[in-house]
Enzyme design. Structure first.
Site, PDB file in Angstrom:
ATOM      1  N   ARG A 177       0.795  -1.138  -0.059  1.00 28.29           N
ATOM      2  CA  ARG A 177      -0.057   0.027   0.020  1.00 28.29           C
ATOM      3  C   ARG A 177       0.793   1.150  -0.047  1.00 28.29           C
ATOM      4  O   ARG A 177       0.453   2.328   0.647  1.00 28.29           O
ATOM      5  CB  ARG A 177      -0.960   0.030   1.176  1.00 28.29           C
ATOM      6  CG  ARG A 177      -1.809  -1.045   1.127  1.00 28.29           C
ATOM      7  CD  ARG A 177      -2.778  -1.154   0.268  1.00 28.29           C
ATOM      8  NE  ARG A 177      -4.084  -1.833   0.580  1.00 28.29           N
ATOM      9  CZ  ARG A 177      -4.008  -3.208   0.298  1.00 28.29           C
ATOM     10  NH1 ARG A 177      -2.878  -3.636  -0.182  1.00 28.29           N
ATOM     11  NH2 ARG A 177      -5.156  -4.166   0.798  1.00 28.29           N
ATOM     12  N   CYS A 226     -10.640  -0.713   3.574  1.00 30.99           N
ATOM     13  CA  CYS A 226      -9.968  -1.030   5.098  1.00 30.99           C
ATOM     14  C   CYS A 226      -9.576   0.529   5.610  1.00 30.99           C
ATOM     15  O   CYS A 226      -8.824   1.261   4.555  1.00 30.99           O
ATOM     16  CB  CYS A 226      -8.767  -1.728   4.922  1.00 30.99           C
ATOM     17  SG  CYS A 226      -9.351  -3.581   5.177  1.00 30.99           S
ATOM     18  N   GLU A 296      -4.765   3.535   6.194  1.00 30.97           N
ATOM     19  CA  GLU A 296      -4.657   3.122   4.972  1.00 30.97           C
ATOM     20  C   GLU A 296      -5.518   4.112   3.834  1.00 30.97           C
ATOM     21  O   GLU A 296      -5.112   4.463   2.937  1.00 30.97           O
ATOM     22  CB  GLU A 296      -5.303   1.761   4.901  1.00 30.97           C
ATOM     23  CG  GLU A 296      -4.862   1.027   3.648  1.00 30.97           C
ATOM     24  CD  GLU A 296      -5.798   0.923   2.382  1.00 30.97           C
ATOM     25  OE1 GLU A 296      -5.358   0.575   1.403  1.00 30.97           O
ATOM     26  OE2 GLU A 296      -6.958   1.456   2.669  1.00 30.97           O
TER      27      GLU A 296
HETATM   28  N1  EPU Z   1     -11.049 -10.893  10.891  1.00 30.38           N
HETATM   29  C1  EPU Z   1     -11.461 -11.041  11.923  1.00 30.38           C
HETATM   30  N2  EPU Z   1     -12.614  -9.979  12.021  1.00 30.38           N
HETATM   31  C2  EPU Z   1     -12.839  -9.072  11.293  1.00 30.38           C
HETATM   32  C3  EPU Z   1     -12.120  -9.015  10.177  1.00 30.38           C
HETATM   33  C4  EPU Z   1     -10.985  -9.862   9.856  1.00 30.38           C
HETATM   34  O1  EPU Z   1     -11.489 -11.911  12.799  1.00 30.38           O
HETATM   35  O2  EPU Z   1     -13.576  -8.375  11.583  1.00 30.38           O
HETATM   36  C5  EPU Z   1      -9.811 -12.032  10.571  1.00 30.38           C
HETATM   37  C6  EPU Z   1     -10.273 -12.861   9.475  1.00 30.38           C
HETATM   38  O3  EPU Z   1     -11.275 -13.962   9.773  1.00 30.38           O
HETATM   39  C7  EPU Z   1      -8.838 -13.462   8.852  1.00 30.38           C
HETATM   40  C8  EPU Z   1      -8.090 -12.258   9.146  1.00 30.38           C
HETATM   41  O4  EPU Z   1      -8.715 -11.380  10.151  1.00 30.38           O
HETATM   42  O5  EPU Z   1      -8.538 -14.381   9.670  1.00 30.38           O
HETATM   43  C9  EPU Z   1      -7.742 -11.296   8.093  1.00 30.38           C
HETATM   44  O6  EPU Z   1      -8.901 -11.019   7.378  1.00 30.38           O
HETATM   45  P1  EPU Z   1      -9.070 -10.689   5.731  1.00 30.38           P
HETATM   46  O7  EPU Z   1      -8.799 -11.654   5.196  1.00 30.38           O
HETATM   47  O8  EPU Z   1     -10.425 -10.009   5.658  1.00 30.38           O
HETATM   48  O9  EPU Z   1      -8.002  -9.652   5.513  1.00 30.38           O
HETATM   49  P2  EPU Z   1      -7.368  -8.161   6.077  1.00 30.38           P
HETATM   50  O10 EPU Z   1      -6.092  -8.321   6.391  1.00 30.38           O
HETATM   51  O11 EPU Z   1      -8.186  -7.849   7.000  1.00 30.38           O
HETATM   52  C10 EPU Z   1      -6.680  -7.432   3.810  1.00 30.38           C
HETATM   53  C11 EPU Z   1      -6.680  -6.207   3.054  1.00 30.38           C
HETATM   54  C12 EPU Z   1      -8.068  -5.911   2.119  1.00 30.38           C
HETATM   55  C13 EPU Z   1      -8.012  -7.029   1.226  1.00 30.38           C
HETATM   56  C14 EPU Z   1      -8.017  -8.453   1.847  1.00 30.38           C
HETATM   57  C15 EPU Z   1      -8.098  -9.558   1.069  1.00 30.38           C
HETATM   58  C16 EPU Z   1      -5.606  -4.301   4.392  1.00 30.38           C
HETATM   59  C17 EPU Z   1      -5.407  -3.419   5.227  1.00 30.38           C
HETATM   60  N3  EPU Z   1      -6.608  -5.053   3.955  1.00 30.38           N
HETATM   61  O12 EPU Z   1      -7.568  -7.323   4.791  1.00 30.38           O
HETATM   62  O13 EPU Z   1      -7.769  -4.730   1.492  1.00 30.38           O
HETATM   63  O14 EPU Z   1      -9.202  -6.949   0.500  1.00 30.38           O
HETATM   64  O15 EPU Z   1      -6.841  -8.503   2.778  1.00 30.38           O
HETATM   65  O16 EPU Z   1      -6.875  -9.791   0.530  1.00 30.38           O
HETATM   66  O17 EPU Z   1      -4.261  -4.655   3.771  1.00 30.38           O
HETATM   67  C18 EPU Z   1      -8.312  -2.463   1.500  1.00 30.38           C
HETATM   68  O18 EPU Z   1      -7.123  -2.160   1.011  1.00 30.38           O
HETATM   69  O19 EPU Z   1      -9.018  -1.454   1.547  1.00 30.38           O
HETATM   70  C19 EPU Z   1      -8.931  -3.736   1.593  1.00 30.38           C
HETATM   71  C20 EPU Z   1     -10.088  -3.977   2.123  1.00 30.38           C
END
Ligand code: EPU
Length: 302
Positions: A177, A226, A296
């Site tokens: 990012r 995010c 972000e």
């Molecule tokens: N989780 C929770 N509770 C929540 C949200 C997530 O327990 O409310 C847990 C999930 O169950 C999972 C872990 O946290 O085990 C990671 O969650 P997720 O797979 O949704 O990925 P993330 O790290 O929260 C990132 C990116 C997203 C992107 C997704 C999919 C960032 C900040 N976010 O989210 O990007 O869509 O991976 O690759 O890097 C964005 O950039 O705006 C964005 C949404």
């Protein structure tokens, strides 16, 4: 900020810039938040150096808007004008494995168009809203891929040289990012080099990513994706969720019940509401985990 000097207005018309006075940025951002200013729509990339000189000479500050999908804009009358590229037709031209894409092209439509021509690699980005220029500047990523991996060449307006320049992919660093572009560089177009893949295979990848996204993110609600970057080795969403903060609200700004790193505008949230909510959550995370979450979302607050 309003441009009222008739000499400037006349020059803008000469430069093929469409002036839209008093535009509500809430209507141009996915969060549906943001005050009012003059919007300058640019029809020709080549007019940028002269346009920026004109604005500078008349002390008119500016910001450059992409698709408005990763942006939190302040309330009220804004102290700068906003520049935005007009999307040309066509906005994607293919040449073998190279896709020549305008910065104003819609990211999802570009990915679909390339897929139909058997060019893949970007399946993970299919549900990310916004323009190709915005995705490039932030190095948008999801499901293990990032747009920077496919960049062969970028045409941009460089604020430092006040010129339109072309950079090769290896002259740009793409990190999580984050890119080596300066904050006031403007992405004009990009050449992506994409791997050949049959449409059916790409479509299956797209279907899987769409399903994952639908099951974990609040897609139908007004958000900027995010809010915080993930700290190294951790998930901001999980940390916020573990503190029981889903549903926490300030006015109509609310931590999503579906994904705790998405903050939604559940009605008529102001930027002040959203910024207060962001500060509150950041402070709670700092207190509990000793981690300072970095935004972000891009914030334009005066
Ligand atoms: N989780 C929770 N509770 C929540 C949200 C997530 O327990 O409310 C847990 C999930 O169950 C999972 C872990 O946290 O085990 C990671 O969650 P997720 O797979 O949704 O990925 P993330 O790290 O929260 C990132 C990116 C997203 C992107 C997704 C999919 C960032 C900040 N976010 O989210 O990007 O869509 O991976 O690759 O890097 C964005 O950039 O705006 C964005 C949404």
């Amino acid at each position: 900020m309003r441009i009222s000097d008739p000499r400037i207005v006349a020059k803008l018309a000469e430069m093929h810039v469409d002036l839209r006075p008093g535009t509500a940025l809430a209507e141009l951002t996915s969060l549906g938040i943001g005050g009012t200013t003059d919007l300058l729509r640019i029809k020709k990339h080549e007019s940028l150096p002269d346009l920026l000189s004109l604005l500078d000479a008349n002390n008119v500050p500016h910001k450059f808007l992409g698709g408005g999908s990763n942006l939190l804009v302040g309330d009220g009358e804004l102290p700068w004008v906003v520049l935005q590229l007009v999307r040309p037709e066509p906005d994607v031209v293919l040449d073998g494995n190279l896709a020549h894409v305008d910065g104003a092209a819609d990211l999802g439509r570009m990915i679909t168009f390339c897929a139909k021509n058997d060019l893949g690699g970007m399946e993970g980005l299919i549900g990310v809203p916004g323009t190709v220029g915005g995705a490039l500047r932030m190095n948008a990523g999801a499901y293990g891929m990032q747009i920077g991996s496919y960049v062969r060449e970028v045409k941009l307006y460089r604020a430092a040289s006040r010129k339109i320049e072309v950079l090769q992919g290896d002259q740009i660093s793409f990190e999580y990012r984050h890119t080596s572009f300066a904050p006031d560089d403007m992405m004009l177009s990009v050449i992506l080099e994409l791997p050949s893949k049959p449409f059916k295979v790409i479509l299956e990848g797209i279907r899987i990513c769409n399903e994952k996204r639908r099951s974990s993110q609040p897609l139908g609600q007004k958000s900027a994706g995010c809010i915080f970057k993930n700290p190294p080795g951790a998930s901001a969403g999980r940390m916020i969720d573990d503190l029981g903060l889903k549903g926490l609200s300030v006015g109509d700004a609310r931590v999503s019940d579906r994904h705790a790193n998405f903050f939604v505008n559940a009605g008529h949230a102001s930027a002040k509401d959203m910024l207060t909510l962001i500060a509150d959550v950041r402070e709670r995370i700092q207190k509990t985990y000793g981690v300072s979450l970095e935004n972000e979302v891009v914030v334009w607050n005066a």
